[in-house]
Design a protein around this motif. Sequence first.
Motif, PDB file in Angstrom:
ATOM      1  N   HIS A  84       0.846  -1.186   0.000  1.00  0.00           N
ATOM      2  CA  HIS A  84       0.000   0.000   0.000  1.00  0.00           C
ATOM      3  C   HIS A  84       0.887   1.244   0.000  1.00  0.00           C
ATOM      4  O   HIS A  84       1.798   1.342   0.817  1.00  0.00           O
ATOM      5  CB  HIS A  84      -0.911   0.017   1.228  1.00  0.00           C
ATOM      6  CG  HIS A  84      -1.750  -1.206   1.373  1.00  0.00           C
ATOM      7  ND1 HIS A  84      -2.357  -1.555   2.556  1.00  0.00           N
ATOM      8  CD2 HIS A  84      -2.091  -2.176   0.487  1.00  0.00           C
ATOM      9  CE1 HIS A  84      -3.040  -2.683   2.391  1.00  0.00           C
ATOM     10  NE2 HIS A  84      -2.881  -3.080   1.148  1.00  0.00           N
TER      11      HIS A  84
ATOM     12  N   CYS B 144      -8.414  10.631  -6.023  1.00  0.00           N
ATOM     13  CA  CYS B 144      -8.801   9.230  -6.259  1.00  0.00           C
ATOM     14  C   CYS B 144      -9.451   9.074  -7.637  1.00  0.00           C
ATOM     15  O   CYS B 144      -9.176   8.096  -8.355  1.00  0.00           O
ATOM     16  CB  CYS B 144      -9.761   8.755  -5.177  1.00  0.00           C
ATOM     17  SG  CYS B 144      -9.014   8.504  -3.554  1.00  0.00           S
TER      18      CYS B 144
ATOM     19  N   MET C 122      -6.828   8.990 -10.218  1.00  0.00           N
ATOM     20  CA  MET C 122      -5.993   7.786 -10.153  1.00  0.00           C
ATOM     21  C   MET C 122      -6.666   6.569 -10.770  1.00  0.00           C
ATOM     22  O   MET C 122      -5.995   5.628 -11.218  1.00  0.00           O
ATOM     23  CB  MET C 122      -5.667   7.469  -8.686  1.00  0.00           C
ATOM     24  CG  MET C 122      -4.875   8.529  -7.942  1.00  0.00           C
ATOM     25  SD  MET C 122      -3.171   8.647  -8.512  1.00  0.00           S
ATOM     26  CE  MET C 122      -2.522   7.058  -8.000  1.00  0.00           C
TER      27      MET C 122
ATOM     28  N   LEU D 277      -5.244   2.186 -12.391  1.00  0.00           N
ATOM     29  CA  LEU D 277      -5.196   1.055 -11.473  1.00  0.00           C
ATOM     30  C   LEU D 277      -4.780  -0.258 -12.152  1.00  0.00           C
ATOM     31  O   LEU D 277      -3.985  -1.016 -11.589  1.00  0.00           O
ATOM     32  CB  LEU D 277      -6.549   0.888 -10.775  1.00  0.00           C
ATOM     33  CG  LEU D 277      -6.905   1.984  -9.752  1.00  0.00           C
ATOM     34  CD1 LEU D 277      -8.346   1.807  -9.270  1.00  0.00           C
ATOM     35  CD2 LEU D 277      -5.942   1.965  -8.570  1.00  0.00           C
TER      36      LEU D 277
ATOM     37  N   ASP E 241      -9.456  -0.148  -4.193  1.00  0.00           N
ATOM     38  CA  ASP E 241      -8.063  -0.142  -4.658  1.00  0.00           C
ATOM     39  C   ASP E 241      -7.384   1.208  -4.504  1.00  0.00           C
ATOM     40  O   ASP E 241      -6.154   1.283  -4.465  1.00  0.00           O
ATOM     41  CB  ASP E 241      -8.004  -0.572  -6.129  1.00  0.00           C
ATOM     42  CG  ASP E 241      -8.344  -2.037  -6.322  1.00  0.00           C
ATOM     43  OD1 ASP E 241      -8.218  -2.807  -5.357  1.00  0.00           O
ATOM     44  OD2 ASP E 241      -8.730  -2.413  -7.448  1.00  0.00           O
ATOM     45  N   VAL E 242      -8.145   2.260  -4.463  1.00  0.00           N
ATOM     46  CA  VAL E 242      -7.622   3.583  -4.119  1.00  0.00           C
ATOM     47  C   VAL E 242      -8.685   4.264  -3.273  1.00  0.00           C
ATOM     48  O   VAL E 242      -9.879   4.176  -3.557  1.00  0.00           O
ATOM     49  CB  VAL E 242      -7.270   4.418  -5.376  1.00  0.00           C
ATOM     50  CG1 VAL E 242      -8.469   4.612  -6.289  1.00  0.00           C
ATOM     51  CG2 VAL E 242      -6.663   5.767  -4.986  1.00  0.00           C
TER      52      VAL E 242
ATOM     53  N   VAL F 256      -3.136   3.953  -2.265  1.00  0.00           N
ATOM     54  CA  VAL F 256      -3.298   3.045  -3.394  1.00  0.00           C
ATOM     55  C   VAL F 256      -2.943   1.645  -2.911  1.00  0.00           C
ATOM     56  O   VAL F 256      -1.829   1.399  -2.458  1.00  0.00           O
ATOM     57  CB  VAL F 256      -2.421   3.461  -4.583  1.00  0.00           C
ATOM     58  CG1 VAL F 256      -2.507   2.424  -5.703  1.00  0.00           C
ATOM     59  CG2 VAL F 256      -2.860   4.825  -5.113  1.00  0.00           C
TER      60      VAL F 256
ATOM     61  N   VAL G 130       3.000   6.116  -8.174  1.00  0.00           N
ATOM     62  CA  VAL G 130       1.853   6.614  -7.416  1.00  0.00           C
ATOM     63  C   VAL G 130       2.106   8.043  -6.948  1.00  0.00           C
ATOM     64  O   VAL G 130       1.221   8.912  -7.051  1.00  0.00           O
ATOM     65  CB  VAL G 130       1.553   5.691  -6.217  1.00  0.00           C
ATOM     66  CG1 VAL G 130       0.490   6.299  -5.314  1.00  0.00           C
ATOM     67  CG2 VAL G 130       1.110   4.320  -6.700  1.00  0.00           C
TER      68      VAL G 130
END
Length: 380
Positions: free
Chosen positions: A134, A149, A152, A156, A224-225, A236, A255
């Motif tokens: 993480h 988020c 992002m 993923l 996942d985020v 993440v 990230v």
Amino acid sequence: MEKAPSKDAWSPTVGVEEEFLLVDPETGAPVNLADEVVTIAREELGLELEHELTGAQVEINTTICRDVEQARQELLDTRRLVAQAARMAGCRAVAVGAPPLGEAIGEVTDSRRYQRIAREFGALAEQQLICGCHVHVAVPDRETAVQVCNHMRPWLPVLAAVTANSPFSGGEDTGFASWRSTVWSRWPVSGPPPVFESWQHYEELCDTMITAGTALDRAMVYWDVRPATELPTVEVRVSDVAATVDEAVLLAALVRALVAQAVVDVGRGVEAEPVPQETLRQACWSAANEGLRGTVLDVLAGEPRPVRQQLDDLVRRLTPIFEANGDLPAVQRGLHLLDTQGGGADRQRTAFRGGQVESLLSLVDVDNADRAEQRQSTAS
């Protein structure tokens, strides 16, 4: 035309959490020795380890790092101590996304929270011997966090492929690069999140899941985020724990740069691409199945493309940020490892060819990266 990232993007701090599996040093089967390893690490080596959901896992955390080189050194040092503590306890600590050998069932850790999870979620808890990496990256505030988020989300699948490191289960090849991702997907709140309209929207979604009983609290919102539950960060959590430190650091650098650019974009009013949640879920499943060598739906282009090409595109997109924040050497080092040796799942398959248990365990031993570092220093 896609906007180039800004060279004046914010350079946020970063932190890395890694989970490790404890196994029998000869058979590789999981062993419930976390209490012993945690005690030895604290009392003999001065290292504070965290318990995880089962007694066959431990977790490490870096400090708040100014850049990924600092995180890299902390991970090297800490992995070395974890390996030493495990050996002193009569087991081996390995960096692998899911148990490659033995039965994937562990004893649930004797804490009030973990025991409650076991009561509420049954076999999901005792079969949770999976280990992730993480990455936390600082953001200015909660409202920015949920918008970051959103930015992002499209990346993923690529981030999941970078450290895919769990091809085996019960001594058999699962056909997946990341079997951990499949095991993890059984939790009711997991996988890619929806698009968040605001912090209030995020809070309302969490409240709904807690009311429904699919999450006990916000810490069990396992997307996942997500905005971190206790820290002013975006977390993440899509990735397997990496076989080596350099792969973990590559993930952290990617990230960090994505978050840095997203913070700037949010400040400028740039909206994230609203990729449908189901589209992301399909792409993430394929990334877990295929790994770095596969072809996965590029959710922004709308067509399947080789994962390695998507990773190269992402690195090119973020290179101005890497150059500005000093992370480019770490990125280049991680990419060189992937190009010359393959991803973690590829290396595991090579090591375990013919059922060579010791070869596999040596590859994923948590001090593998430290030993590689020593060999590199000697060679130079």
